[in-house]
Motif scaffolding. Structure first.
Motif, PDB file in Angstrom:
ATOM      1  N   LEU A  57       8.641 -45.902  -2.705  1.00  0.00           N
ATOM      2  CA  LEU A  57       9.002 -46.864  -1.660  1.00  0.00           C
ATOM      3  C   LEU A  57       8.705 -48.299  -2.079  1.00  0.00           C
ATOM      4  N   GLY A  58       8.207 -48.483  -3.295  1.00  0.00           N
ATOM      5  CA  GLY A  58       7.897 -49.828  -3.772  1.00  0.00           C
ATOM      6  C   GLY A  58       6.432 -50.200  -3.665  1.00  0.00           C
ATOM      7  N   GLU A  59       5.591 -49.259  -3.261  1.00  0.00           N
ATOM      8  CA  GLU A  59       4.158 -49.515  -3.195  1.00  0.00           C
ATOM      9  C   GLU A  59       3.546 -49.399  -4.581  1.00  0.00           C
ATOM     10  N   ARG A  60       2.322 -49.890  -4.737  1.00  0.00           N
ATOM     11  CA  ARG A  60       1.702 -49.954  -6.055  1.00  0.00           C
ATOM     12  C   ARG A  60       0.463 -49.076  -6.118  1.00  0.00           C
ATOM     13  N   ILE A  61       0.396 -48.199  -7.131  1.00  0.00           N
ATOM     14  CA  ILE A  61      -0.809 -47.410  -7.362  1.00  0.00           C
ATOM     15  C   ILE A  61      -1.807 -48.290  -8.106  1.00  0.00           C
ATOM     16  N   LEU A  62      -2.913 -48.557  -7.451  1.00  0.00           N
ATOM     17  CA  LEU A  62      -3.892 -49.501  -7.992  1.00  0.00           C
ATOM     18  C   LEU A  62      -4.815 -48.848  -9.004  1.00  0.00           C
ATOM     19  N   GLU A  63      -5.337 -47.666  -8.656  1.00  0.00           N
ATOM     20  CA  GLU A  63      -6.256 -46.945  -9.532  1.00  0.00           C
ATOM     21  C   GLU A  63      -6.508 -45.559  -8.969  1.00  0.00           C
ATOM     22  N   SER A  64      -7.174 -44.734  -9.765  1.00  0.00           N
ATOM     23  CA  SER A  64      -7.623 -43.419  -9.301  1.00  0.00           C
ATOM     24  C   SER A  64      -9.060 -43.525  -8.825  1.00  0.00           C
ATOM     25  N   THR A  65      -9.503 -42.548  -8.023  1.00  0.00           N
ATOM     26  CA  THR A  65     -10.861 -42.630  -7.489  1.00  0.00           C
ATOM     27  C   THR A  65     -11.913 -42.560  -8.593  1.00  0.00           C
ATOM     28  N   GLY A  66     -11.598 -41.858  -9.683  1.00  0.00           N
ATOM     29  CA  GLY A  66     -12.552 -41.789 -10.789  1.00  0.00           C
ATOM     30  C   GLY A  66     -12.824 -43.132 -11.415  1.00  0.00           C
ATOM     31  N   ASP A  67     -11.892 -44.077 -11.264  1.00  0.00           N
ATOM     32  CA  ASP A  67     -12.084 -45.422 -11.813  1.00  0.00           C
ATOM     33  C   ASP A  67     -13.228 -46.145 -11.124  1.00  0.00           C
ATOM     34  N   TYR A  68     -13.547 -45.737  -9.895  1.00  0.00           N
ATOM     35  CA  TYR A  68     -14.716 -46.334  -9.240  1.00  0.00           C
ATOM     36  C   TYR A  68     -15.812 -45.286  -8.975  1.00  0.00           C
ATOM     37  N   GLY A  69     -15.762 -44.222  -9.764  1.00  0.00           N
ATOM     38  CA  GLY A  69     -16.872 -43.271  -9.784  1.00  0.00           C
ATOM     39  C   GLY A  69     -16.877 -42.216  -8.707  1.00  0.00           C
ATOM     40  N   PHE A  70     -15.719 -41.987  -8.074  1.00  0.00           N
ATOM     41  CA  PHE A  70     -15.670 -41.000  -6.994  1.00  0.00           C
ATOM     42  C   PHE A  70     -14.803 -39.820  -7.411  1.00  0.00           C
ATOM     43  N   SER A  71     -15.296 -38.613  -7.180  1.00  0.00           N
ATOM     44  CA  SER A  71     -14.517 -37.407  -7.437  1.00  0.00           C
ATOM     45  C   SER A  71     -14.735 -36.416  -6.305  1.00  0.00           C
ATOM     46  N   TYR A  72     -13.918 -35.388  -6.266  1.00  0.00           N
ATOM     47  CA  TYR A  72     -14.038 -34.364  -5.233  1.00  0.00           C
ATOM     48  C   TYR A  72     -14.034 -32.993  -5.894  1.00  0.00           C
ATOM     49  N   GLN A  73     -14.377 -31.989  -5.109  1.00  0.00           N
ATOM     50  CA  GLN A  73     -14.271 -30.597  -5.534  1.00  0.00           C
ATOM     51  C   GLN A  73     -13.594 -29.798  -4.430  1.00  0.00           C
ATOM     52  N   HIS A  74     -13.102 -28.638  -4.792  1.00  0.00           N
ATOM     53  CA  HIS A  74     -12.633 -27.677  -3.797  1.00  0.00           C
ATOM     54  C   HIS A  74     -13.533 -26.454  -3.843  1.00  0.00           C
ATOM     55  N   TRP A  75     -13.899 -25.990  -2.666  1.00  0.00           N
ATOM     56  CA  TRP A  75     -14.758 -24.812  -2.519  1.00  0.00           C
ATOM     57  C   TRP A  75     -13.948 -23.615  -2.023  1.00  0.00           C
ATOM     58  N   LEU A  76     -14.380 -22.421  -2.416  1.00  0.00           N
ATOM     59  CA  LEU A  76     -13.920 -21.194  -1.770  1.00  0.00           C
ATOM     60  C   LEU A  76     -14.910 -20.890  -0.657  1.00  0.00           C
ATOM     61  N   LEU A  77     -14.397 -20.791   0.568  1.00  0.00           N
ATOM     62  CA  LEU A  77     -15.234 -20.675   1.752  1.00  0.00           C
ATOM     63  C   LEU A  77     -15.076 -19.335   2.457  1.00  0.00           C
ATOM     64  N   SER A  78     -16.139 -18.942   3.132  1.00  0.00           N
ATOM     65  CA  SER A  78     -16.089 -17.842   4.083  1.00  0.00           C
ATOM     66  C   SER A  78     -17.155 -18.119   5.137  1.00  0.00           C
ATOM     67  N   THR A  79     -17.531 -17.095   5.891  1.00  0.00           N
ATOM     68  CA  THR A  79     -18.573 -17.248   6.900  1.00  0.00           C
ATOM     69  C   THR A  79     -19.654 -16.196   6.680  1.00  0.00           C
ATOM     70  N   SER A  80     -20.863 -16.518   7.098  1.00  0.00           N
ATOM     71  CA  SER A  80     -21.981 -15.592   6.873  1.00  0.00           C
ATOM     72  C   SER A  80     -21.795 -14.248   7.580  1.00  0.00           C
ATOM     73  N   PRO A  81     -21.284 -14.177   8.828  1.00  0.00           N
ATOM     74  CA  PRO A  81     -21.095 -12.860   9.453  1.00  0.00           C
ATOM     75  C   PRO A  81     -20.111 -11.988   8.684  1.00  0.00           C
ATOM     76  N   TRP A  82     -19.011 -12.584   8.227  1.00  0.00           N
ATOM     77  CA  TRP A  82     -18.028 -11.793   7.503  1.00  0.00           C
ATOM     78  C   TRP A  82     -18.566 -11.358   6.137  1.00  0.00           C
ATOM     79  N   LEU A  83     -19.221 -12.259   5.446  1.00  0.00           N
ATOM     80  CA  LEU A  83     -19.747 -11.940   4.116  1.00  0.00           C
ATOM     81  C   LEU A  83     -20.780 -10.820   4.155  1.00  0.00           C
TER      82      LEU A  83
END
Length: 336
Positions: free
Chosen positions: A210-236
């Protein structure tokens, strides 16, 4: 009412919008809460335990789609239906309500939901990245100090936005944060309703088109994320062996995603209608791989918990130590 009942022809369903079961709070059994059925969802054997797993609708969930396409659930002895949600947090709500038995979601968003989901349990990390989320500014915004409004999605996007502003020496309260759904944000920015955003793909690429500008990735300022596999304690408590089978299948699927991005892209396209080029780019930006938690991880989770408390979004600091099951993966899967 949206339900997570098993599809008749495919093992993947998409639920766009809030997942809601009106009887969940008073009669969870009516919504299939906490059940593990038998049957054939993704081609598992007749005696394989059947479960539903909540996933999002983006390339970050490629390993789940690969496991489905490659028959890895059945290979590891579990029968899985994938239930798609527009936002990962909605999948966690469905997990809490018993509509699904497991879910994939980001660490940041999940930590923000712990107050209302105290039984959540995180079993492992299956991806991480400091490159997948990107900062996008509208045309005409020459520098970060010109930003006055930023669109955010509660959870991961919001924290990534806060850390971006901090990295530029901008006080977060000097910028108005506008809550919106991911799909709306590039257009809002194009219209000038907001000046910038921090989101995962494909929305940065949509904005660029659309003409917008990608400035940087989050890692460029030291931020990252993770994805977890989740469940619940009663089910587990009663279904640990099923969770172990899911973990084993997901581990193989994550390895396949890394080693064969093209096949992963095709599986993601078939399952979630994500164009193959987007997934190919995502695999370059994301490190897929199943692993246990580290000391560094735990410190990062504590920082995230502090963020939610400092902003007043929660009344008490999220109890991350209770949620994160460090050691569960090696104790239950190595050598199995």
């Amino acid at each position: 009412m949206h339900t997570a009942s098993r599809p008749t022809s495919r093992s993947i369903r998409r639920i766009a919008g809030t997942f809601l079961c009106t009887t969940a709070l008073t009669s969870v059994t009516a919504c299939g809460a906490g059940t593990t059925d038998s049957g054939a969802g993704s081609g598992g054997g007749a005696d394989d335990p059947h479960i539903r797993i909540a996933v999002g609708v983006d390339a970050g969930y490629a390993p789940f789609f690969v496991a489905d396409a490659e028959g890895l659930w059945a290979k590891h002895g579990v029968d899985v239906d994938l239930v798609q949600f527009a936002k990962g947090g909605e999948g966690v709500d469905a997990l809490n309500a018993g509509q699904v038995q497991m879910a994939g979601n980001s660490d940041v968003t999940t930590i923000g939901l712990l107050a209302q989901n105290p039984d959540l349990r995180s079993l492992l990390v299956y991806e991480q990245s400091g490159r997948y989320l990107k900062v996008v500014v509208r045309a005409g915004v020459k520098s970060p100090d010109k930003i006055r409004k930023m669109a955010v999605v509660p959870g991961l996007s919001e924290l990534a936005t806060t850390r971006f502003l901090e990295s530029k020496g901008i006080k977060p309260d000097a910028v108005e944060l506008v809550v919106a759904d991911p799909a709306e944000i590039p257009a809002l920015t194009d219209k000038g309703d907001v000046d910038a955003y921090v989101l995962w793909e494909p929305w940065p690429s949509k904005g660029k088109a659309l003409g917008e500008r990608i400035l940087e990735s989050t890692g460029d300022y030291g931020f990252s994320y993770q994805h977890w596999l989740l469940s619940t304690s009663p089910w587990l408590k009663d279904h640990k062996s099923t969770a172990v089978k899911v973990a084993a299948a997901l581990e193989e699927a994550a390895e396949k995603t890394e080693s064969d991005p093209r096949s992963a892209a095709q599986a993601t396209k078939d399952a979630a209608k994500i164009p193959t080029d987007q997934t190919m780019k995502a695999v370059k930006d994301i490190d897929f791989g199943v692993r246990d938690f580290t000391d560094k991880d735990l410190k990062g989770y504590d920082d995230t918990a502090d963020f939610y408390l400092s902003t007043g979004k929660v009344k008490a600091r999220p109890d991350v130590s209770r949620t994160v099951q460090r050691g569960w993966l090696p104790e239950n899967t190595k050598g199995s």
